[in-house]
Design a protein around this motif. Structure first.
Motif, mmCIF file in Angstrom:
data_model
loop_
_atom_site.group_PDB
_atom_site.id
_atom_site.type_symbol
_atom_site.label_atom_id
_atom_site.label_comp_id
_atom_site.label_asym_id
_atom_site.label_seq_id
_atom_site.Cartn_x
_atom_site.Cartn_y
_atom_site.Cartn_z
ATOM 1 N N ALA A 105 0.834 -1.203 0.000
ATOM 2 C CA ALA A 105 0.000 0.000 0.000
ATOM 3 C C ALA A 105 0.870 1.255 0.000
ATOM 4 O O ALA A 105 0.593 2.235 -0.690
ATOM 5 C CB ALA A 105 -0.914 -0.002 1.225
ATOM 6 N N TYR A 106 1.957 1.208 0.767
ATOM 7 C CA TYR A 106 2.856 2.364 0.839
ATOM 8 C C TYR A 106 3.516 2.614 -0.518
ATOM 9 O O TYR A 106 3.569 3.744 -1.002
ATOM 10 C CB TYR A 106 3.918 2.128 1.917
ATOM 11 N N LEU A 107 3.997 1.539 -1.139
ATOM 12 C CA LEU A 107 4.632 1.677 -2.457
ATOM 13 C C LEU A 107 3.666 2.291 -3.455
ATOM 14 O O LEU A 107 4.015 3.193 -4.214
ATOM 15 C CB LEU A 107 5.082 0.307 -2.977
ATOM 16 N N VAL B 99 -5.614 1.099 3.082
ATOM 17 C CA VAL B 99 -4.388 1.583 3.722
ATOM 18 C C VAL B 99 -3.646 2.531 2.787
ATOM 19 O O VAL B 99 -3.077 3.545 3.210
ATOM 20 C CB VAL B 99 -3.482 0.399 4.127
ATOM 21 N N ARG B 100 -3.703 2.216 1.512
ATOM 22 C CA ARG B 100 -3.058 3.074 0.530
ATOM 23 C C ARG B 100 -3.650 4.481 0.575
ATOM 24 O O ARG B 100 -2.921 5.481 0.512
ATOM 25 C CB ARG B 100 -3.270 2.467 -0.856
ATOM 26 N N GLU B 101 -4.952 4.561 0.701
ATOM 27 C CA GLU B 101 -5.593 5.868 0.805
ATOM 28 C C GLU B 101 -5.085 6.609 2.048
ATOM 29 O O GLU B 101 -4.822 7.809 2.011
ATOM 30 C CB GLU B 101 -7.102 5.671 0.880
ATOM 31 N N GLY B 102 -4.910 5.859 3.111
ATOM 32 C CA GLY B 102 -4.390 6.452 4.353
ATOM 33 C C GLY B 102 -2.991 6.998 4.161
ATOM 34 O O GLY B 102 -2.691 8.129 4.555
ATOM 35 N N PHE B 103 -2.120 6.223 3.533
ATOM 36 C CA PHE B 103 -0.746 6.696 3.278
ATOM 37 C C PHE B 103 -0.774 7.949 2.404
ATOM 38 O O PHE B 103 -0.001 8.879 2.607
ATOM 39 C CB PHE B 103 0.082 5.611 2.594
ATOM 40 N N GLY B 104 -1.680 7.929 1.425
ATOM 41 C CA GLY B 104 -1.776 9.070 0.513
ATOM 42 C C GLY B 104 -2.131 10.358 1.232
ATOM 43 O O GLY B 104 -1.804 11.450 0.771
ATOM 44 N N LYS B 105 -2.799 10.228 2.381
ATOM 45 C CA LYS B 105 -3.214 11.427 3.103
ATOM 46 C C LYS B 105 -2.122 11.985 4.001
ATOM 47 O O LYS B 105 -2.269 13.077 4.552
ATOM 48 C CB LYS B 105 -4.454 11.115 3.934
ATOM 49 N N VAL B 106 -1.047 11.236 4.193
ATOM 50 C CA VAL B 106 0.063 11.764 4.990
ATOM 51 C C VAL B 106 0.969 12.550 4.045
ATOM 52 O O VAL B 106 1.534 11.984 3.121
ATOM 53 C CB VAL B 106 0.863 10.620 5.647
ATOM 54 N N PRO B 107 1.098 13.861 4.232
ATOM 55 C CA PRO B 107 1.908 14.654 3.310
ATOM 56 C C PRO B 107 3.336 14.114 3.227
ATOM 57 O O PRO B 107 3.957 13.862 4.255
ATOM 58 C CB PRO B 107 1.903 16.052 3.924
ATOM 59 N N VAL B 108 3.818 13.971 2.012
ATOM 60 C CA VAL B 108 5.167 13.416 1.839
ATOM 61 C C VAL B 108 6.207 14.348 2.470
ATOM 62 O O VAL B 108 7.277 13.925 2.898
ATOM 63 C CB VAL B 108 5.446 13.163 0.333
ATOM 64 N N ARG B 109 5.837 15.612 2.599
ATOM 65 C CA ARG B 109 6.771 16.567 3.212
ATOM 66 C C ARG B 109 7.077 16.236 4.668
ATOM 67 O O ARG B 109 8.142 16.579 5.168
ATOM 68 C CB ARG B 109 6.203 17.984 3.125
ATOM 69 N N LEU B 110 6.121 15.587 5.342
ATOM 70 C CA LEU B 110 6.406 15.206 6.723
ATOM 71 C C LEU B 110 7.564 14.221 6.761
ATOM 72 O O LEU B 110 8.404 14.252 7.657
ATOM 73 C CB LEU B 110 5.171 14.590 7.379
ATOM 74 N N GLU B 111 7.619 13.350 5.756
ATOM 75 C CA GLU B 111 8.741 12.408 5.680
ATOM 76 C C GLU B 111 10.036 13.156 5.376
ATOM 77 O O GLU B 111 11.086 12.878 5.953
ATOM 78 C CB GLU B 111 8.498 11.371 4.582
ATOM 79 N N HIS B 112 9.942 14.119 4.452
ATOM 80 C CA HIS B 112 11.130 14.911 4.118
ATOM 81 C C HIS B 112 11.673 15.601 5.368
ATOM 82 O O HIS B 112 12.874 15.585 5.638
ATOM 83 C CB HIS B 112 10.800 15.985 3.074
ATOM 84 N N VAL B 113 10.758 16.224 6.107
ATOM 85 C CA VAL B 113 11.179 16.943 7.309
ATOM 86 C C VAL B 113 11.833 15.982 8.295
ATOM 87 O O VAL B 113 12.897 16.256 8.844
ATOM 88 C CB VAL B 113 9.976 17.662 7.964
ATOM 89 N N THR C 66 -1.174 6.826 9.960
ATOM 90 C CA THR C 66 -2.035 6.004 9.110
ATOM 91 C C THR C 66 -2.802 4.986 9.942
ATOM 92 O O THR C 66 -3.577 4.196 9.416
ATOM 93 C CB THR C 66 -1.179 5.279 8.043
ATOM 94 N N LEU C 67 -2.593 5.015 11.251
ATOM 95 C CA LEU C 67 -3.137 3.976 12.123
ATOM 96 C C LEU C 67 -4.645 3.794 11.960
ATOM 97 O O LEU C 67 -5.152 2.678 11.893
ATOM 98 C CB LEU C 67 -2.800 4.310 13.579
ATOM 99 N N ARG C 68 -5.372 4.898 11.868
ATOM 100 C CA ARG C 68 -6.825 4.798 11.743
ATOM 101 C C ARG C 68 -7.224 4.084 10.453
ATOM 102 O O ARG C 68 -8.126 3.246 10.445
ATOM 103 C CB ARG C 68 -7.470 6.184 11.783
ATOM 104 N N HIS C 69 -6.537 4.436 9.376
ATOM 105 C CA HIS C 69 -6.853 3.779 8.108
ATOM 106 C C HIS C 69 -6.477 2.305 8.160
ATOM 107 O O HIS C 69 -7.172 1.464 7.597
ATOM 108 C CB HIS C 69 -6.119 4.464 6.952
#
Lengths: 350, 271
Positions: B80-82, B157-171, B191-194
C-alpha cells in the motif's frame, strides 16, 4: 559553505537545470523567483530529498552528493512547517534528538531550554493542530535548530503568519543567525523580506538561476528583461541609442526621447527598464529637464502606495507614496510632467 | 460539543429519506427475521451454541480471519505504501492485479486458490513435500481469505498513506531520521486509523467468505460452510441458530472496534 555544481533534477514535467551556486558561511542567502520556478525543489536538492539529483552538492567542504538527507547536517522548514500532528510540541522538538538515539535524560533538558528560548512554554503539551500560524512557526524553528545544524533552509517562512508577527520574526532570524553562526538559505517572493534580511539573492526562473548578486544588484541592475520584470521593473521598453558620449546618452523610445547614463554606443538597440517608484510626477504640463508631458490614464490604490498609469507617447507606470498622491490630488485625465532621472534608467542589450 | 445540525425538511430531503430508508429497512428486516425467532426460543439457541461443532467453527473462522489480517498487515502495508508514494511503469497493472478479487466471482477465486495451493499446485506442491498441507486445513482457509480480502486492505491503507503529506517524511529525514525511522515513527502512526478500519473491513470480508474457502477446505468447517451445510441437510431452523450466533458476535466485535477507533489516532486537543 554551500556549493552547488551543476545540480540538476527532473521531477515529472518539471526540471531544474545545471544550478551553480556558492553561498558563504554565515550568509543569509535568498532564492527568489515566480511561483513554479523550482525554488522549493532547489532547497530540497540541497537537503538531498530527491535521490535522483545530478551534479554535486558540497556542504562545508564535504561532498554530500551521494548522502541521504539525514546525513547532511541541514535543517529544512517548509512553508506549512511540517509539524508532526501526532506528536506534542515538546515531542516535535525532541524528534531530531531522538533520531540520534540520545538518552532521555539528555533530551529532556535540551528540549526544555529550546522551549524557553523560543517562548513556547505554554504550548509544550499541545498538538500542532491547535496552534496558530505564528506558534507553529516558532515550534518548527525550534525543532529544526534542536540539533544545532550549521545550515538552515527556509521555504517561504513568512507566508502563513500575520503581518504584525513578521517584523518580530525577522528580528528573531537575525539574532539566531548571529548567535548560532547559521548559514540561511531562504526562499521568498517578497521584496520586503529580501531587503530586510538578504546578503545576496539568486533569481530562479523556469528552473535555472538567471542572476546572483547583492540585493541592490538584483533589484537595481537586473541582467535580463525576465529578471527585470520579476524584480519589479514595470516599465520595460525597446529603444535605440540616438547619441552617446562620455557615459551620457539620448535614447529614443517610440516617439519620445529619454536621457540615460550608459556606455552603449550610438545606434545600439536596447531594452530600457525603469522602476515605477523611480519615476516622479509633477502637476501641470511642465516640461523641465528630464521631464516629459503626459496625461494620467488610470489610478489604482494599493496597500502601500498608489499605482498611476500615465501616457507620454508610451504608457508609463508610476508608483507614488499615498501622502504625495493625496497632497497633489491627482485624477485621471490630469496633465502631468513625468520626470525620469537618467541615473534610474537601467539598460539591457535589446 | 457543537449541536447536531437538524435534518432539513424539504421535498428533496424527504425523497432521499424514502429512497435510503428502503435499504435500511431491508437490512433491519433481514436481521429481525433471524433474530426474532431465535430470541423467542432461547433454549434451542443455547443448545445449538453448546454444540462442540458450532463453537469450534466460530473460533476457527475468527482465528483464520485474524491470521489472514495479520498476513495482510505484514505484506499489504508495504504494498500500500509503495502504491501510495510511487509512480512507476506498470503501476496500473499492479493496481489491477490487487483489485482482481473485487470483480471476480468468488468461485473463480476459490478455484484459483485451490489450483495454486492444492498439494499438486504451484505453491502447494513444495509445501506438501515438507509435510505442510493447505487442502482441508487451516492454512488453506487462511490462503483463501487473504486472497479475497487483499484489495479491501491494500486500497484502504493506501488511501491512508496518501493522506500523509510526503513533506512530513522529508522533514523527518532532515531532522536525522532514516527512511525506516521516518516511516515507523511518522507515517505509520498517522495512518493507524486507516490501517485499523481497513483491517476491520478485510477481516469482515475474510470471515464471511464461503465460495473461495469451501473449494480448498470444506473441512474444517468455517461458519459460512457450516451454515450452508446445515441449511442443505437440516433445514432453516438448524442453520438460522448458527447464523444468529455469527451475527451477534460480529455485531459486538464491529461495534467494539469502531468504538475503539474513535479514540485511536486522533490528534487534536479538542478531542
Amino acid at each position: 559553505m554551500i556549493r552547488l555544481e551543476g545540480v540538476s533534477l527532473t521531477l515529472g514535467s518539471f526540471s531544474l537545470g545545471g544550478i551553480d551556486l556558492s553561498i558563504g558561511e554565515g550568509e543569509h542567502f535568498f532564492v527568489i523567483g515566480p511561483s513554479g520556478a523550482g525554488k522549493t525543489i532547489l532547497l530540497e536538492a540541497i537537503a538531498g530529498i530527491h535521490p535522483g539529483a545530478g551534479g554535486r552538492v558540497i556542504l562545508g567542504g564535504r561532498d554530500v552528493s551521494g548522502l541521504p538527507p539525514e546525513r547532511r547536517g541541514i535543517a529544512l522548514v517548509y512553508q506549512d512547517y511540517g509539524l508532526f500532528p501526532h506528536l506534542t510540541v515538546a515531542e516535535n522538538i525532541a524528534f531530531g534528538l531522538m533520531t540520534r538515539g540520545r538518552p532521555r535524560w539528555e533530551i529532556v533538558p535540551m528540549v526544555e531550554s529550546l522551549i524557553a528560548q523560543f517562548g513556547i512554554g505554554p504550548l509544550s503539551g499541545r498538538h500542532p493542530g491547535s496552534l496558530s500560524g505564528g506558534e507553529k512557526q516558532r515550534v518548527a524553528l525550534a525543532r529544526a535548530l534542536a540539533t544545532d545544524p550549521p545550515i538552515l533552509l527556509l521555504d517561504e517562512p513568512f507566508a502563513a503568519i500575520d503581518p504584525q508577527l513578521r517584523e518580530q520574526f525577522m528580528a528573531d532570524l537575525r539574532t539566531l543567525r548571529r548567535e548560532k553562526g547559521l548559514t540561511i538559505v531562504q526562499v521568498s517572493h517578497s521584496r520586503e523580506e529580501v531587503f530586510a534580511l538578504a546578503d545576496r539573492a539568486a533569481v530562479l526562473i523556469g528552473g535555472s538561476v538567471r542572476q546572483v548578486g547583492s540585493r541592490e544588484e538584483v533589484f537595481r541592475r537586473p541582467v535580463s528583461v525576465e529578471v527585470a520584470r520579476f524584480t519589479g521593473f514595470e516599465n520595460v521598453f525597446p529603444g535605440q541609442v540616438l547619441s552617446s558620449h562620455s557615459g551620457h546618452a539620448e535614447i529614443r523610445i517610440g516617439g519620445l526621447v529619454l536621457s540615460a547614463h550608459t556606455t552603449f554606443p550610438t545606434g545600439s538597440r536596447v531594452m530600457v527598464c525603469i522602476r515605477g517608484e523611480d519615476v516622479t510626477l509633477a502637476p501641470g504640463p511642465g516640461n523641465g529637464e528630464d521631464c516629459l508631458p503626459g496625461v494620467i490614464t488610470g489610478i489604482s490604490e494599493g496597500e502601500h502606495g498608489v499605482r498611476v498609469r500615465a501616457d507620454t507617447g508610451v504608457p508609463i507606470v508610476v508608483h507614488l507614496a499615498k501622502r504625495e498622491f493625496r497632497e497633489q490630488g491627482y485624477q485621471s485625465g490630469d496633465y502631468v510632467a513625468i520626470c525620469i532621472d537618467p541615473a534610474v534608467v537601467h539598460m539591457l542589450p535589446g | 460539543m457543537p449541536a447536531r445540525p437538524r435534518v432539513p425538511c424539504d421535498h428533496i430531503t424527504l425523497l432521499f429519506i424514502l429512497a435510503g430508508g428502503v435499504l435500511v429497512l431491508l437490512t433491519l428486516l433481514a436481521v429481525l427475521t433471524i433474530a426474532v425467532p431465535e430470541l423467542a426460543d432461547p433454549l434451542h439457541l443455547a443448545s445449538v451454541a453448546g454444540e462442540p461443532g458450532v463453537m469450534d467453527s466460530l473460533l476457527l473462522t475468527f482465528a483464520a480471519g485474524f491470521t489472514a489480517v495479520l498476513i495482510l498487515a505484514l505484506l499489504g502495508t508495504p504494498l500500500a505504501y509503495l502504491l501510495a508514494r510511487n509512480e512507476f511503469r506498470g503501476k496500473a497493472v499492479v493496481e489491477g492485479l490487487v483489485d482482481i478479487p473485487l470483480i471476480l466471482p468468488h468461485t473463480v477465486a476459490g478455484l484459483m486458490v485451490y489450483l495454486l495451493f492444492m498439494s499438486r499446485g504451484l505453491i502447494g506442491a513444495p509445501f506438501a513435500e515438507a509435510g505442510f498441507f493447505f487442502e482441508d486445513a487451516f492454512p488453506g482457509i487462511v490462503a483463501a481469505m487473504v486472497f479475497v480480502s487483499t484489495p479491501y486492505y491494500v486500497d484502504g491503507v493506501r488511501e491512508g498513506f496518501g493522506k500523509v503529506p510526503v513533506r512530513l517524511e522529508h522533514v523527518a529525514r532532515t531532522l536525522g531520521a532514516t527512511r525506516w525511522y521516518a516511516f515507523s515513527r511518522v507515517v505509520l502512526p498517522l495512518t493507524l486509523r486507516h490501517i485499523m478500519s481497513s483491517a476491520l473491513v478485510a477481516w469482515g470480508r475474510a470471515i464471511g467468505e464461503f465460495a473461495a474457502v469451501v473449494m480448498i477446505a470444506y473441512f474444517p468447517m468455517v461458519v459460512s460452510t457450516l451454515i450452508y451445510q446445515r441449511f442443505a441437510t437440516g433445514g432453516i431452523a438448524e442453520s438460522r441458530s448458527v447464523a444468529f450466533l455469527m451475527l451477534a458476535l460480529c455485531l459486538v466485535l464491529f461495534i467494539g472496534i469502531r468504538w475503539l477507533m474513535k479514540h485511536v489516532g486522533r490528534y487534536d486537543d479538542s478531542a
